[in-house]
Design a protein around this motif. Structure first.
Motif, short mmCIF file in Angstrom:
data_model
loop_
_atom_site.label_atom_id
_atom_site.label_comp_id
_atom_site.label_asym_id
_atom_site.label_seq_id
_atom_site.Cartn_x
_atom_site.Cartn_y
_atom_site.Cartn_z
N UNK A 170 1.10 -1.45 0.18
CA UNK A 170 -0.13 -0.06 -0.23
C UNK A 170 0.88 1.03 -0.24
N UNK A 171 0.48 2.50 -0.98
CA UNK A 171 1.15 3.06 -1.10
C UNK A 171 1.28 3.98 0.53
N UNK A 172 2.06 5.01 0.56
CA UNK A 172 2.30 6.18 2.11
C UNK A 172 1.78 7.31 0.96
N UNK A 173 0.78 8.33 1.58
CA UNK A 173 0.71 9.34 1.05
C UNK A 173 0.95 9.45 0.04
N UNK A 174 0.04 9.06 -1.37
CA UNK A 174 -0.37 8.88 -2.45
C UNK A 174 -0.74 10.06 -2.91
N UNK A 175 -0.89 9.55 -4.17
CA UNK A 175 -1.90 11.00 -5.62
C UNK A 175 -3.18 10.58 -5.43
N UNK A 176 -4.01 11.55 -5.59
CA UNK A 176 -4.95 11.65 -5.35
C UNK A 176 -5.63 10.08 -6.69
N UNK A 177 -4.99 9.88 -7.58
CA UNK A 177 -5.36 8.74 -8.71
C UNK A 177 -5.32 7.41 -7.85
N UNK A 178 -3.67 7.39 -6.97
CA UNK A 178 -3.26 6.17 -6.18
C UNK A 178 -4.44 6.00 -4.96
N UNK A 179 -4.87 7.37 -4.88
CA UNK A 179 -5.87 6.32 -3.24
C UNK A 179 -7.31 6.66 -3.69
#
Length: 312
Positions: A170-179
Motif C-alpha cells: 500500500x502506498x503511503x501518502x500517494x497522489x489523488x489517483x492512487x488514493x
C-alpha cells in the motif's frame, strides 16, 4: 505629512490594488504530510498508524475519534472511512540516525534542514521526507521505499522475514489517483467480507432449524427393533429371535415409541403405568420408591437426638 527629506514614493505604496493569492510551497506541503498527523495536525510520534488509503496518524488521535465520533473535530472527513480499530495498521518504522530531535536548533544559530526526516528506508537508506515514494506491507506493517522494492525483488520482507504478495503493498501518502484506486480496493474487500458473513449466517440458521424440526416431530424418529426383548428376573434384557409370521415379517418386531413424561411406556397404542403392570417381576418393581421394599421399618428409623457440647 511625510515625503520629506527627498523621498520619492512609488506607485504601489500610494495605490492599493487587489491582494495576491498566497500560494503554498509544494515542498513544505509534502514535508508536512510526512511530519504531522492527518487527523489532529500534531507532530507524528510513536506509535504511528495508517489506514487502507495510506494516510499517517497518531494512534491516540484515532482512538479518541473512534470512541467519540459525535464530537466536532477538525479534519474529521479524513477518517470518515474508519469503522473500528481493525481498519488501521501500526507501522514498523526504521529510525534515522541523522535525526537529532526537535530541539536540535534551539539557539537559532545553525541551518535547519526541513527535509531531514525521522525515519528512513532500512534497505536503501532514503529519508521518508516526501521526496521519495514509500510503501508499507499489510501483513507485518514494515515500511520500505519504492526504489528498494524494485531493486531487490523478493517475496519475503527485508526487515522481519514474513512472506507477502504484491497485493499487500500500500502506498503511503500517494497522489489523488492512487488514493482513489486504494479506495476502490477497500470497498471491494468490505463487500466480499459482508457476503461471506451472510453466507455463514444462513448456513448456521439452517443447521439450527434442522434439529428443532426433529424435536417437534418425535414420531419421525421411531426405532424398529427386528428382535424382541424381554426382561428377566435379574433385570437383564435378553434378545429373542424373531419368529416370522404368516405375512413373512417377524411377529415379535414392535415399534417402540419414546417414553412419556409420566414414566409410562407407550407400546402398540396402549398406555399403562409401569408399576401397575402385573407381568413385571418383583425386582423390577423394587426400583421405584413406592414399592414396599423401599420403605423403612420402625426398627430402621431412629429418633432425633440433640447434641450439646456441654454434656460429658
Amino acid at each position: 505629512m511625510g515625503c520629506d527629506g527627498g523621498t520619492i514614493p512609488k506607485r504601489h505604496e500610494l495605490v492599493k490594488g487587489p491582494k495576491k493569492v498566497e500560494k503554498v510551497d509544494k515542498n513544505a506541503a509534502l514535508a508536512a504530510r510526512w511530519k504531522y498527523c492527518a487527523l489532529s495536525t500534531e507532530k507524528l510520534r510513536r506509535p504511528i498508524v495508517t489506514c487502507d488509503l495510506g494516510r499517517l496518524y497518531n494512534k491516540d488521535a484515532v482512538i479518541e475519534f473512534l470512541l467519540d465520533k459525535s464530537a466536532d473535530r477538525p479534519n474529521s472527513e479524513v477518517v470518515s472511512h474508519l469503522r473500528g480499530i481493525k481498519d488501521i495498521k501500526e507501522l514498523n518504522l526504521t529510525d534515522n540516525p541523522a535525526w537529532e530531535g526537535e530541539r536540535r536548533n534551539t539557539k537559532g544559530d545553525r541551518y535547519e534542514d526541513m527535509h531531514c526526516a525521522m525515519f528512513i528506508c532500512p534497505v536503501v537508506g532514503l529519508e521518508m521526507n516526501g521526496k521519495h515514494r514509500f510503501c508499507f506491507l499489510r501483513t507485518c506493517g514494515c515500511v520500505f521505499s519504492d526504489r528498494a522494492l524494485k531493486e531487490v525483488k523478493t517475496e519475503i520482507c527485508h526487515k522481519c522475514g514474513d512472506p507477502f504478495k504484491e497485493e499487500d503493498l500500500v502506498v503511503l501518502n500517494g497522489t489523488k489517483e492512487e488514493v482513489e484506486k486504494l479506495r476502490e480496493i477497500m470497498e471491494e474487500k468490505r463487500a466480499k467480507a459482508k457476503a461471506t458473513k451472510k453466507s455463514k449466517k444462513s448456513k448456521f440458521s439452517e443447521t439450527v432449524s434442522k434439529p428443532s424440526e426433529s424435536k417437534e416431530n418425535p414420531d419421525s424418529t421411531e426405532t424398529v427393533f427386528a428382535e424382541g426383548k424381554t426382561s428377566t428376573e435379574n433385570g437383564e434384557d435378553r434378545s429373542q429371535p424373531a419368529v416370522p409370521g404368516p405375512s413373512g415379517s417377524s411377529s415379535s418386531s414392535k415399534v417402540v415409541k419414546p417414553l412419556a413424561a409420566s414414566g409410562g411406556l407407550a407400546e402398540s397404542g396402549s398406555k399403562r403405568s409401569i408399576q401397575s403392570m402385573e407381568e413385571k417381576s418383583e425386582t423390577y418393581k423394587s426400583l421405584f420408591t413406592s414399592h414396599s421394599s423401599a420403605k423403612r421399618t420402625k426398627a430402621q428409623t431412629s429418633n432425633w437426638v440433640t447434641h450439646t457440647p456441654y454434656h460429658f
